[in-house]
Design a protein around this motif. Structure first.
Motif, PDB file in Angstrom:
ATOM      1  N   VAL A  19       5.653  -0.340   3.405  1.00  0.00           N
ATOM      2  CA  VAL A  19       5.844   1.114   3.631  1.00  0.00           C
ATOM      3  C   VAL A  19       5.811   1.905   2.296  1.00  0.00           C
ATOM      4  O   VAL A  19       4.730   2.851   2.293  1.00  0.00           O
ATOM      5  CB  VAL A  19       7.123   1.321   4.569  1.00  0.00           C
ATOM      6  CG1 VAL A  19       7.255   2.937   4.768  1.00  0.00           C
ATOM      7  CG2 VAL A  19       7.138   0.546   5.744  1.00  0.00           C
ATOM      8  N   ALA A  20       6.270   1.504   1.271  1.00  0.00           N
ATOM      9  CA  ALA A  20       6.341   2.057   0.127  1.00  0.00           C
ATOM     10  C   ALA A  20       5.151   2.117  -0.252  1.00  0.00           C
ATOM     11  O   ALA A  20       4.451   3.093  -0.999  1.00  0.00           O
ATOM     12  CB  ALA A  20       7.330   1.200  -0.935  1.00  0.00           C
ATOM     13  N   ASP A  21       4.055   0.880  -0.281  1.00  0.00           N
ATOM     14  CA  ASP A  21       2.835   0.904  -0.579  1.00  0.00           C
ATOM     15  C   ASP A  21       1.996   1.913   0.139  1.00  0.00           C
ATOM     16  O   ASP A  21       1.257   2.683  -0.672  1.00  0.00           O
ATOM     17  CB  ASP A  21       2.250  -0.425  -0.547  1.00  0.00           C
ATOM     18  CG  ASP A  21       2.873  -1.549  -1.329  1.00  0.00           C
ATOM     19  OD1 ASP A  21       3.489  -0.929  -2.268  1.00  0.00           O
ATOM     20  OD2 ASP A  21       2.648  -2.698  -1.276  1.00  0.00           O
ATOM     21  N   THR A  22       2.298   1.982   1.400  1.00  0.00           N
ATOM     22  CA  THR A  22       1.255   3.038   2.190  1.00  0.00           C
ATOM     23  C   THR A  22       1.638   4.411   1.512  1.00  0.00           C
ATOM     24  O   THR A  22       0.886   5.254   1.571  1.00  0.00           O
ATOM     25  CB  THR A  22       1.742   2.642   3.691  1.00  0.00           C
ATOM     26  OG1 THR A  22       1.563   1.416   3.982  1.00  0.00           O
ATOM     27  CG2 THR A  22       0.989   3.327   4.673  1.00  0.00           C
ATOM     28  N   VAL A  23       2.948   4.835   1.355  1.00  0.00           N
ATOM     29  CA  VAL A  23       3.338   6.120   1.099  1.00  0.00           C
ATOM     30  C   VAL A  23       2.604   6.291  -0.253  1.00  0.00           C
ATOM     31  O   VAL A  23       1.883   7.247  -0.544  1.00  0.00           O
ATOM     32  CB  VAL A  23       4.739   6.165   0.985  1.00  0.00           C
ATOM     33  CG1 VAL A  23       5.092   7.343   0.229  1.00  0.00           C
ATOM     34  CG2 VAL A  23       5.437   6.296   2.379  1.00  0.00           C
ATOM     35  N   LYS A  24       2.501   5.102  -1.281  1.00  0.00           N
ATOM     36  CA  LYS A  24       1.906   5.449  -2.561  1.00  0.00           C
ATOM     37  C   LYS A  24       0.382   5.513  -2.398  1.00  0.00           C
ATOM     38  O   LYS A  24      -0.180   6.650  -2.725  1.00  0.00           O
ATOM     39  CB  LYS A  24       2.072   4.284  -3.305  1.00  0.00           C
ATOM     40  CG  LYS A  24       1.577   4.242  -4.726  1.00  0.00           C
ATOM     41  CD  LYS A  24       1.008   2.927  -5.178  1.00  0.00           C
ATOM     42  CE  LYS A  24      -0.401   2.823  -5.152  1.00  0.00           C
ATOM     43  NZ  LYS A  24      -1.011   1.628  -5.499  1.00  0.00           N
ATOM     44  N   LEU A  25      -0.222   4.855  -1.354  1.00  0.00           N
ATOM     45  CA  LEU A  25      -1.406   5.141  -1.140  1.00  0.00           C
ATOM     46  C   LEU A  25      -1.725   6.457  -0.581  1.00  0.00           C
ATOM     47  O   LEU A  25      -2.999   7.154  -0.769  1.00  0.00           O
ATOM     48  CB  LEU A  25      -2.060   3.980  -0.160  1.00  0.00           C
ATOM     49  CG  LEU A  25      -2.401   2.517  -0.814  1.00  0.00           C
ATOM     50  CD1 LEU A  25      -2.712   1.598   0.402  1.00  0.00           C
ATOM     51  CD2 LEU A  25      -3.413   2.837  -1.905  1.00  0.00           C
ATOM     52  N   LEU A  26      -1.075   6.993   0.341  1.00  0.00           N
ATOM     53  CA  LEU A  26      -1.132   8.164   0.927  1.00  0.00           C
ATOM     54  C   LEU A  26      -1.030   9.354   0.029  1.00  0.00           C
ATOM     55  O   LEU A  26      -1.765  10.124   0.004  1.00  0.00           O
ATOM     56  CB  LEU A  26      -0.116   8.643   1.912  1.00  0.00           C
ATOM     57  CG  LEU A  26      -0.365   7.937   3.316  1.00  0.00           C
ATOM     58  CD1 LEU A  26       1.076   8.230   4.109  1.00  0.00           C
ATOM     59  CD2 LEU A  26      -1.539   8.413   3.906  1.00  0.00           C
ATOM     60  N   PHE A  27      -0.450   9.144  -1.116  1.00  0.00           N
ATOM     61  CA  PHE A  27      -0.182  10.300  -2.151  1.00  0.00           C
ATOM     62  C   PHE A  27      -1.431  10.186  -3.236  1.00  0.00           C
ATOM     63  O   PHE A  27      -1.308  10.805  -4.113  1.00  0.00           O
ATOM     64  CB  PHE A  27       1.103  10.325  -2.585  1.00  0.00           C
ATOM     65  CG  PHE A  27       2.138  11.066  -1.684  1.00  0.00           C
ATOM     66  CD1 PHE A  27       1.806  12.419  -1.454  1.00  0.00           C
ATOM     67  CD2 PHE A  27       2.874  10.366  -1.163  1.00  0.00           C
ATOM     68  CE1 PHE A  27       2.910  12.825  -0.423  1.00  0.00           C
ATOM     69  CE2 PHE A  27       3.879  10.779   0.001  1.00  0.00           C
ATOM     70  CZ  PHE A  27       3.756  12.252   0.264  1.00  0.00           C
ATOM     71  N   LYS A  28      -2.076   9.090  -3.215  1.00  0.00           N
ATOM     72  CA  LYS A  28      -2.974   8.716  -4.248  1.00  0.00           C
ATOM     73  C   LYS A  28      -4.065   9.664  -4.185  1.00  0.00           C
ATOM     74  O   LYS A  28      -4.409   9.687  -3.011  1.00  0.00           O
ATOM     75  CB  LYS A  28      -3.510   7.220  -4.321  1.00  0.00           C
ATOM     76  CG  LYS A  28      -3.469   6.818  -5.660  1.00  0.00           C
ATOM     77  CD  LYS A  28      -3.668   5.249  -5.510  1.00  0.00           C
ATOM     78  CE  LYS A  28      -4.624   4.669  -6.960  1.00  0.00           C
ATOM     79  NZ  LYS A  28      -4.661   3.418  -6.550  1.00  0.00           N
ATOM     80  N   GLU A  29      -4.792   9.958  -5.422  1.00  0.00           N
ATOM     81  CA  GLU A  29      -5.921  10.978  -5.170  1.00  0.00           C
ATOM     82  C   GLU A  29      -7.188  10.158  -4.492  1.00  0.00           C
ATOM     83  O   GLU A  29      -7.662   8.976  -5.069  1.00  0.00           O
ATOM     84  CB  GLU A  29      -6.408  11.559  -6.557  1.00  0.00           C
ATOM     85  CG  GLU A  29      -7.465  12.507  -6.176  1.00  0.00           C
ATOM     86  CD  GLU A  29      -8.095  12.808  -7.968  1.00  0.00           C
ATOM     87  OE1 GLU A  29      -7.505  12.213  -8.693  1.00  0.00           O
ATOM     88  OE2 GLU A  29      -9.062  13.426  -7.769  1.00  0.00           O
ATOM     89  N   GLY A  30      -7.758  10.594  -3.365  1.00  0.00           N
ATOM     90  CA  GLY A  30      -8.912  10.078  -2.685  1.00  0.00           C
ATOM     91  C   GLY A  30     -10.166  10.517  -3.333  1.00  0.00           C
ATOM     92  O   GLY A  30     -10.623  11.147  -2.759  1.00  0.00           O
TER      93      GLY A  30
END
Lengths: 158, 364, 373, 159
Positions: free
Chosen positions: B82-93
């Motif tokens: 979940v933490a990883d997903t949150v990180k990926l969500l906030f990462k610049e795409g």
């Protein structure tokens, strides 16, 4: 002949693959073989070897006395110039002027922990300490003064 | 004979349908609403599944590698993903400057869509199937091969040389391994006489095909697992990504949410192929029966069918994960050799054998 | 030269990619410019200098006591051997006799670091081919060796233990016991390396007949160490030019004639056992006595030129010192094994696939800081 | 092994064979290895002979470097024969320090390629007929040759 070779290679391949899977399967079920440690959590139990070279330290005894005469052989032996000794003239009780250290500056950011200063020190005034967690937010914190304020040379050390 | 869980699923669906029918009178609107509800439920289920598989993979890898695995976020590291997903969500795409921007952004969507499409005809439990299409096997094999389009698109549009090589490898790899997958599926279709997944599960009521079908079915099971590992680009067949060679292959340039979509698609694909293998060879939701032992069979029947299905699927997922964490990667020509020199001829002969077996009725 | 200054395709229709400087399997900041035809490699050109620290220039300002320490940072996996080479060249110039105890301890520690270096090769070879698990199995034993290094020498990699005249400090009391434990652990687990990676059919197929280096090419390219020994070239410095008492020790120089990546793997796997064999001979027979010969406080080498070579884990390390009679070297040249071995990569990877290039790099086993120095 | 030792030449024999190839050679025997001094112009033909002559057969160039003696540059070639196991050091003096140049020995020993690149990079010696002479360690536009004794580093930080 061809078929024999063909199927033989298949069977030997499958056998070698299964051998590998057997090994990983063994370790999957044997959790007591785990080798990694949970580093900051095991800090209490973590004991560095006595000889571990983590930083240069200057031990002071209970009377706040060190053994550094300011001979600067450590400064000369340091390959990186991470030691800077500033000396001063101190008037002794008997009236003679003697060279004593004022500040013993240690640039931890330049130190490669080779331990040559400790080897060179004739009075064992400095030692290699075991501390290894040196991270700081700013570089200026890595410049250290090793002699404590108000400390003086131990009597009898020349 | 109806087990608790399957009973509640189908009755739940019926209740829902009846209730909605009272609220919404328009037939079209009713269908759309039901589809949306199912879609949302499915998405939530698949996201949770991807989370779970991600966690499982990390733990499996860790234990095989003498490590502890995730252990910081949440109890036993369960919330790490979940933490990883949150990180990926906030990462610049970000999108590379030289990239074909439309295709670059479209590719993750296509990959995840193809992954989701293949979920539809899977029978999760007795009487619980989203879409009982009568050509289920054909549908799955055709939809899953569409993933190659997304990967090619991602690799080409990234305007990265590594990505391009990865994409080209993907083309060769997926097209080749389609054949073996198809042939190994056909061997069961021949035995069952139906393309519907439901029929195939029903045909295993008195024994799973892997037990009933002698060695030929065992061979096609092995071929299916191997070929589908290659089909979903997992190690040792992950030449498309090949971290150590192509630094990530087709998804080198992707980051953030787009990368997360690739990751999710990978886990959904993993689930789909394992579910198909479980359905076709291991009897889907059918409990384990031994002929003659009535008492034992009764006990087995009391285990809910969904548990049977998921445990079989997880078993195959575990096997595929173990492949990944045990074997080194193949080279591209060896990969194609494996298919064209070994898997394909063997599965062709195997289909012949199975057909003969089906005609003569030699299976149990 | 900027990265990617070429277009995707050059005028001959070749595809040019840069492997490195930041790439998972170059083990450092090496950049290989690769000309491709499809997946097939047509030409490889190494570009270096990303970690060039000018150790040779720095050595010119270091005293003869200091200049050895920095060689730990060249081939950081053979730090003991590098330090030993520097110590030996000073000893040769001064004609100092090293005490027997120091010699034996030197050999034990060198073989231990050779073992640990080959274990790291095994680990990274598996990793380069996409098998992550072998990495951890090899690191389990490597960790034990590193702990011994830490307890004995005070550091895990950059030990700086060997000084002109001998060794810097005496052994810690339970050194022998710890070494025996590690050797037992290694021998107990050695079969797992074969099971997980070496015996694996995929690994063998990836390695066999890939990157064949003939004996003549190995000589012409100046390859040494396991790379050359896999090509049938006898080049073990420990046998040919023994130093520090290697002449008294029983061991075999592992020579295979295959010349391909698989032969290089087998040489390293066999050399691990040879290292264990050497340590086992010595561990119970460490003589008592001094650990360091007396040298002057400020070492001054006589005017002249001195060349000393040692066998590191990757081949022949040569230290060439030109002295003008002062307290610092006038010129200090390190003939590093990886620099010569690197040349083998462009030579033998022609006509292979990209995956093979990775396998070849894994078996040549480069340490980039040693190339750049 | 016996055969190798039989063919191994002593320093005297090496001197004689060398003098046959190049009579104007001078020797120095004080160091570990026999050292032969030749002028840089004569390098390539002499080296070719050293490599090809049956009884010498120096097929292994194990170290190639350069020393800056302020008024001249000295190329140092460490040669070894893997067949006969004898070693010789060949030194070639380059008197022109402003624009030094010498023939490349790449054709004879392939290992020379990168070594000569390195010397070009750090000493500024131009190797004629080198296949790909480039600065391998430093940037292409780097000014000066760091291992020269007269090199001054502007970026040097005094401690």
């Amino acid at each position: 002949m061809f078929l024999k070779e063909y199927f033989g290679s298949i069977f030997s391949s499958i056998k070698s693959l299964l051998t590998g899977m057997k090994l990983t399967g063994y370790y999957f079920t044997h959790h007591n073989k785990i080798i990694t440690e949970e580093y900051p959590d095991n800090r209490a139990a973590l004991k560095m070897p006595e000889r571990f070279r983590g930083e240069v330290i200057m031990p002071h005894d209970e009377k706040n006395e060190h053994q550094c005469t300011g001979c600067q052989s450590c400064e000369l032996s340091c390959p990186n110039g991470s030691i800077k000794i500033i000396t001063k003239q101190e008037i002794q009780p008997d009236g003679k002027k003697k060279k004593r250290i004022d500040t013993w500056v240690y640039h931890l950011d330049m130190c490669t922990m080779c331990g040559m200063c400790v080897e060179a020190c004739p009075t064992t005034a400095i030692l290699m300490g075991n501390e290894f967690e040196h991270s700081q937010y700013e570089k200026k914190y890595l410049k250290k003064v090793l002699n404590k304020p108000g400390s003086r040379l131990k009597d009898g050390v020349e | 004979m109806k087990t608790l869980l399957s009973y509640s699923f189908s009755s739940l669906a019926t209740h829902m349908h009846n209730w909605l029918k009272n609220v919404i009178t328009n037939d079209l609107l009713l269908t759309v609403t039901e589809l949306v509800i199912i879609g949302v439920c499915l998405l939530v289920f698949l996201i949770l599944l991807a989370f779970f598989l991600g966690y499982m993979e990390r733990k499996v890898a860790a234990f095989m590698e003498l490590r502890l695995g995730p252990n910081r976020v949440g109890p036993k590291g369960t919330l790490q993903i979940v933490a990883d997903t949150v990180k990926l969500l906030f990462k610049e795409g970000f999108t590379p400057d030289a990239a074909d921007k439309f295709l670059f952004n479209l590719a993750p969507g296509i990959i995840i869509t193809t992954a989701l499409l293949a979920v539809a005809p899977i029978a999760y439990a007795k009487g619980f199937q989203l879409w009982d299409i009568n050509i289920g096997v054909l549908y799955i094999s055709s939809v899953s091969s569409m993933a190659v389009i997304g990967i090619l698109m991602a690799g080409w549009s990234s305007s990265n040389k590594y990505s391009l090589i990865g994409a080209m490898r993907c083309g060769a790899q997926i097209v080749s391994y389609e054949l073996s997958i198809g042939l190994s599926l056909i061997s069961i279709v021949v035995l069952t006489g139906s393309l519907s997944l439901n029929d195939i599960v029903e045909s295993q009521a008195n024994g799973w095909w892997i037990f009933k079908g002698h060695i030929p079915v065992l061979i096609s099971f092995v071929i299916f697992v191997v070929a589908s590992t290659a089909e979903i680009n997992r190690a040792p067949f992950d030449l498309v990504e090949a971290d150590q060679e192509l630094t990530g292959g087709f998804n080198t340039e992707y980051a953030g949410m787009k990368f997360a979509m690739f990751l999710m698609a990978e886990y959904i694909n993993l689930f789909v192929v394992s579910a198909v293998a479980a359905t076709i060879f291991l009897g889907g939701w059918m409990p384990f029966h031994i002929g003659g032992l009535t008492g034992f069979n009764h006990i087995m029947d009391y285990i809910p069918s969904s548990i049977w299905f998921f445990s079989k699927t997880l078993f195959i997922i575990f096997i595929i994960m173990q492949f990944r964490w045990t074997f080194p990667r193949l080279r591209i020509d060896q990969l194609l050799n494996l298919e064209w020199k070994y898997l394909l001829p063997i599965s062709m002969v195997n289909v012949l054998l199975v057909t003969l077996m089906a005609i003569m009725g030699w299976h149990f | 030269m900027l990265l990617g200054e070429e277009d995707h395709f050059n005028e001959e229709g070749e595809f040019v990619i840069n492997i490195g400087p930041q790439h998972p399997s170059t083990h450092g900041v090496l950049r290989l410019k690769v000309w491709l035809d499809g997946e097939t490699i047509k030409k490889v050109e190494p570009h270096l200098g990303y970690i060039h620290r000018s150790i040779e220039k720095m050595s010119e300002s270091f005293s003869y006591r200091q200049f050895g320490y920095i060689t730990s940072r060249m081939d950081y996996l053979s730090a003991h051997m590098n330090n030993q080479a520097c110590a030996l060249v000073v000893e040769k110039a001064l004609q100092v006799e090293v005490p027997a105890r120091a010699q034996v301890i030197r050999i034990i520690l060198c073989e231990l670091s050779r073992l640990s270096s080959h274990l790291l090769w095994f680990a990274s070879a598996g990793l380069d081919l996409g098998g992550v698990t072998p990495f951890f199995y090899a690191f389990r034993e490597r960790e034990a060796i590193n702990s011994i290094m830490e307890e004995t020498c005070g550091a895990r990699l950059t030990q700086n233990f060997m000084v002109p005249g001998g060794i810097i400090t005496d052994l810690q009391p339970d050194f022998q016991k710890r070494i025996k434990e590690v050797l037992k652990q290694f021998k107990d687990n050695y079969h797992e390396y074969n099971e997980i990676l070496i015996g694996n059919v995929i690994f063998q197929n990836r390695m066999k007949d890939v990157g064949v280096l003939t004996r003549e090419d190995a000589i012409a390219l100046g390859c040494t160490g396991p790379v050359a020994r896999a090509s049938g070239l006898s080049c073990d410095i420990r046998k040919h030019y023994p130093y520090d008492g290697y002449e008294k020790i029983q061991f075999d120089e592992v020579i295979l004639t295959g010349g391909d990546s698989w032969a290089r793997c087998e040489v390293r796997m066999a050399e691990m056992l040879q290292s264990v064999h050497i340590i086992e001979q010595l561990i119970d027979n460490i003589p008592e006595g001094d650990i360091v010969a007396k040298t002057k406080n400020v070492i001054k080498l006589p005017k002249g030129e001195f060349y000393q070579r040692v066998e590191t884990a990757r081949g022949e390390l040569g230290v060439y010192i030109v002295s003008d009679g002062g307290s610092t070297p006038y010129r200090c040249k390190y003939r590093s094994p990886n620099f010569s071995n690197l040349m083998a990569i462009p030579h033998i990877s022609k006509g292979h696939k990209i995956g093979d290039l990775i396998a070849i790099m894994a078996t040549i086993d480069l340490i980039i800081p040693d190339i750049d120095r | 092994m016996c055969e190798i030792h039989k063919l191994k030449m002593t320093n005297e024999e090496l001197k004689n064979s060398f003098a046959q190839i190049f009579p104007a050679v001078t020797f120095d025997e004080t160091g570990e290895f026999l050292t032969a001094f030749i002028p840089s112009e004569a390098l390539l033909p002499v080296m070719k002979e050293l490599r090809s002559k049956k009884e010498l057969y120096f097929d292994y160039l194990f170290c190639l470097t350069c020393v800056d003696w302020k008024d001249h540059l000295m190329m140092v070639y460490f040669l070894n024969s893997k067949t006969h196991n004898h070693t010789i050091v060949v030194k070639a003096k380059i008197t022109d320090t402003i624009n030094p140049k010498i023939e490349s020995v790449y054709d004879i020993w392939k290992t020379a390629e990168l070594n000569e690149d390195e010397i070009f990079d750090l000493f500024g010696v131009n190797f004629l007929n080198h296949p790909n002479l480039r600065r391998i360690f430093l940037e292409d536009d780097w000014v000066g040759y760091p291992l020269r004794k007269n090199y001054v580093d502007e970026h040097m930080i005094e401690l």
